[in-house]
Write a protein that holds these residues in place. Structure first.
Motif, PDB file in Angstrom:
ATOM      1  N   ILE A 119      -3.986   0.002  10.209  1.00 58.12           N
ATOM      2  CA  ILE A 119      -4.360  -1.280  10.803  1.00 58.12           C
ATOM      3  C   ILE A 119      -3.251  -2.292  10.589  1.00 58.12           C
ATOM      4  O   ILE A 119      -2.830  -2.991  11.526  1.00 58.12           O
ATOM      5  CB  ILE A 119      -5.689  -1.780  10.201  1.00 58.12           C
ATOM      6  N   ARG A 145       1.558   7.308  -6.523  1.00 56.43           N
ATOM      7  CA  ARG A 145       0.608   8.382  -6.798  1.00 56.43           C
ATOM      8  C   ARG A 145       1.142   9.730  -6.320  1.00 56.43           C
ATOM      9  O   ARG A 145       0.981  10.756  -6.976  1.00 56.43           O
ATOM     10  CB  ARG A 145      -0.726   8.100  -6.088  1.00 56.43           C
ATOM     11  N   ALA A 159       2.354   1.769  -3.391  1.00 55.90           N
ATOM     12  CA  ALA A 159       1.350   2.211  -4.353  1.00 55.90           C
ATOM     13  C   ALA A 159       0.990   3.678  -4.128  1.00 55.90           C
ATOM     14  O   ALA A 159       0.851   4.453  -5.075  1.00 55.90           O
ATOM     15  CB  ALA A 159       0.101   1.332  -4.238  1.00 55.90           C
ATOM     16  N   VAL A 160       0.850   4.040  -2.854  1.00 51.59           N
ATOM     17  CA  VAL A 160       0.525   5.436  -2.545  1.00 51.59           C
ATOM     18  C   VAL A 160       1.666   6.347  -2.965  1.00 51.59           C
ATOM     19  O   VAL A 160       1.448   7.427  -3.529  1.00 51.59           O
ATOM     20  CB  VAL A 160       0.237   5.598  -1.035  1.00 51.59           C
ATOM     21  N   LEU A 195       0.827  -1.203   0.000  1.00 55.59           N
ATOM     22  CA  LEU A 195       0.000   0.000   0.000  1.00 55.59           C
ATOM     23  C   LEU A 195       0.866   1.261   0.000  1.00 55.59           C
ATOM     24  O   LEU A 195       0.596   2.207  -0.757  1.00 55.59           O
ATOM     25  CB  LEU A 195      -0.934  -0.001   1.217  1.00 55.59           C
ATOM     26  N   LEU A 224      -5.011  10.500  -0.870  1.00 58.82           N
ATOM     27  CA  LEU A 224      -5.541   9.172  -0.545  1.00 58.82           C
ATOM     28  C   LEU A 224      -5.550   8.991   0.971  1.00 58.82           C
ATOM     29  O   LEU A 224      -5.114   7.968   1.499  1.00 58.82           O
ATOM     30  CB  LEU A 224      -4.680   8.080  -1.204  1.00 58.82           C
ATOM     31  N   GLU A 225      -6.043   9.992   1.649  1.00 53.91           N
ATOM     32  CA  GLU A 225      -6.064   9.965   3.108  1.00 53.91           C
ATOM     33  C   GLU A 225      -6.758   8.712   3.634  1.00 53.91           C
ATOM     34  O   GLU A 225      -6.371   8.144   4.643  1.00 53.91           O
ATOM     35  CB  GLU A 225      -6.764  11.218   3.645  1.00 53.91           C
ATOM     36  N   GLY A 226      -7.797   8.297   2.922  1.00 52.06           N
ATOM     37  CA  GLY A 226      -8.559   7.145   3.388  1.00 52.06           C
ATOM     38  C   GLY A 226      -7.765   5.857   3.370  1.00 52.06           C
ATOM     39  O   GLY A 226      -8.089   4.911   4.089  1.00 52.06           O
ATOM     40  N   VAL A 227      -6.733   5.799   2.543  1.00 54.82           N
ATOM     41  CA  VAL A 227      -5.911   4.584   2.495  1.00 54.82           C
ATOM     42  C   VAL A 227      -5.109   4.453   3.787  1.00 54.82           C
ATOM     43  O   VAL A 227      -4.775   3.347   4.200  1.00 54.82           O
ATOM     44  CB  VAL A 227      -4.973   4.608   1.269  1.00 54.82           C
ATOM     45  N   THR A 242      -6.316   2.071   6.456  1.00 50.70           N
ATOM     46  CA  THR A 242      -6.003   0.661   6.216  1.00 50.70           C
ATOM     47  C   THR A 242      -4.537   0.375   6.529  1.00 50.70           C
ATOM     48  O   THR A 242      -4.206  -0.633   7.158  1.00 50.70           O
ATOM     49  CB  THR A 242      -6.308   0.278   4.760  1.00 50.70           C
TER      50      THR A 242
END
Lengths: 242, 242
Positions: free
Chosen positions: A174, A116, A112-113, A109, A165-168, A171
């Motif tokens: 966690i 971007r 990937a972020v 993740l 992509l703050e919402g990522v 995740t």
DNA sequence: TGGACCAAACTTGTATACTAGCATCCATGT
DNA sequence: ACATGGATGCTAGTATACAAGTTTGGTCCA
């Protein structure tokens, strides 16, 4: 209005671990217990195996079992507490397979972020990340480990902000919580200054727009903890399973 | 020993939505309520905005509020229910920003897993995935949508098994739950046969060891739902926010 | 007819009481 | 001495009661 309470969470026979909760009457009790317990577990202040008795905790902080249970339910979801009905609840051991899986998750993740973020990397967002890095270096110089780790999290999170992509991040967080205890153990090896260096390397690669190198540097940065983990298995054998 | 109960969860003024829970006394009540509610929400049987009153639910299925609350706490964590203290709990609307973020998350993870799976792709694991695909095609032919979606999940999950990254699936599943309702809406457009085709394309690419093409096919497969979502915004305006 | 106000019926958050399973330890019987 | 059985006190799961805030609907008055 708030009041400070002290929570002794020592396991029978173990050294007592003190957990201070500062209650804020505006926030829900369950949320505050969740935050306090999570922080204590991730920071290894509550080491794996320690008993998390609902009754003892709720008695000691002077609330009912209900909000304590609410917090524990969420911590079970986070993989930080294990509940054995009619036997007890305990700080979860560090599961090697879970570490591998969540390390993979986090790395995939974040890389990937980062890809971007590199596409929209501007001096402004660069300055934001760099400022966090500088504060992290300062925290290290002052020996404030707690702030160091907080700023470490902020640094990694800043790429999510940059990439919109703050919402990522939620995740990643966690997955991160499930491997962070390994990082904490590894950080006892005096390698913390390297963290600053490696963070800087990532920013440099981004500054020159080299996405591939940035990803490679991030990969390297994240990959060192699991490597160190192998060397820790013996020393902290009690903490690990599988 | 088990008994069937019927739960009316209709919002005031809306059509009544019936949710049947078959209780198994061996499992914990809270877990079963969690499963039932989650399934109903993801399948849109409980559409966004519907009231999830703790009292009404616990009265109708004949248990106390405690296990119902436990289930709701977990569903809040999953982003499927929103709780407004002293006002009520409701099935969460589909947040466009959350869909974007979790779609990104899911895609990044599934592609990363697929890369690993490709490295260890053998006829045996290929057969397992292909068998799931065949059963999914059969479910579609029979018009059994529920089984179709279950097998869809099993298909995607099979790559995690193949890559020995089962633990990553739990993270994918969380992200998936946050976007699945969009997939359900999109599936009302008669494009379900395409799902079978696209799944087959991925397997074919894996069979010939073309990791890049497999990833590209998976990307394409996952990317179509958000595209369709745009066209659904008008029709299901009530379901979306932001 | 319209507006203001109050009461009643909801909501979730928290506290307390009860149930059932498990472990430990001590007493009892062999 | 040893094994067994039971009392006791722990655990979490569930049920119920209370508290505090919000919405709603109706009634009363102007």
């Amino acid at each position: 209005m708030s009041e400070a309470l002290e929570l002794d969470v020592g396991a029978a026979g173990d050294a007592l671990n003190k957990l201070t909760i500062v209650f804020d009457r505006r926030r829900q009790v369950g949320d505050q217990i969740y935050d306090a317990l999570k922080k204590s577990i991730v920071s290894l202040q509550l080491p794996p195996g320690v008993s998390i008795s609902e009754n003892r905790i709720c008695r000691q902080i002077g609330v009912s079992r209900t909000p304590v249970r609410a917090a524990i339910i969420r911590l079970v979801e986070d993989g930080l507490i294990e509940v054995f009905p009619q036997k007890g609840s305990f700080v979860a051991p560090i599961k090697l397979s879970a570490v591998r899986n969540n390390h993979f998750t986090r790395k995939a993740l974040e890389i990937a972020v980062l890809g971007r973020a590199c596409l929209v990397w501007t001096p402004e967002v660069a300055a934001r990340s760099r400022q966090i890095l500088m504060r992290q270096a300062a925290a290290l110089a002052e020996g404030d480990l707690e702030r160091f780790h907080d700023l470490d999290e902020a640094f990694h999170r800043s790429f999510c902000s940059a990439a919109a992509l703050e919402g990522v991040w939620s995740t990643i967080q966690i997955a991160k919580a499930r491997v962070d205890r390994v990082h904490r153990l590894a950080s006892g090896q005096g390698r913390l200054p390297l963290v600053i260096t490696e963070h800087g390397d990532i920013l440099e690669a981004l500054d020159v727009g080299d996405a591939e190198r940035a990803a490679e540097r991030l990969d390297y940065h994240l990959e060192r903890a699991p490597a160190i983990m192998e060397t820790l298995l013996g020393t902290y054998e009690k903490y690990f399973v599988e």
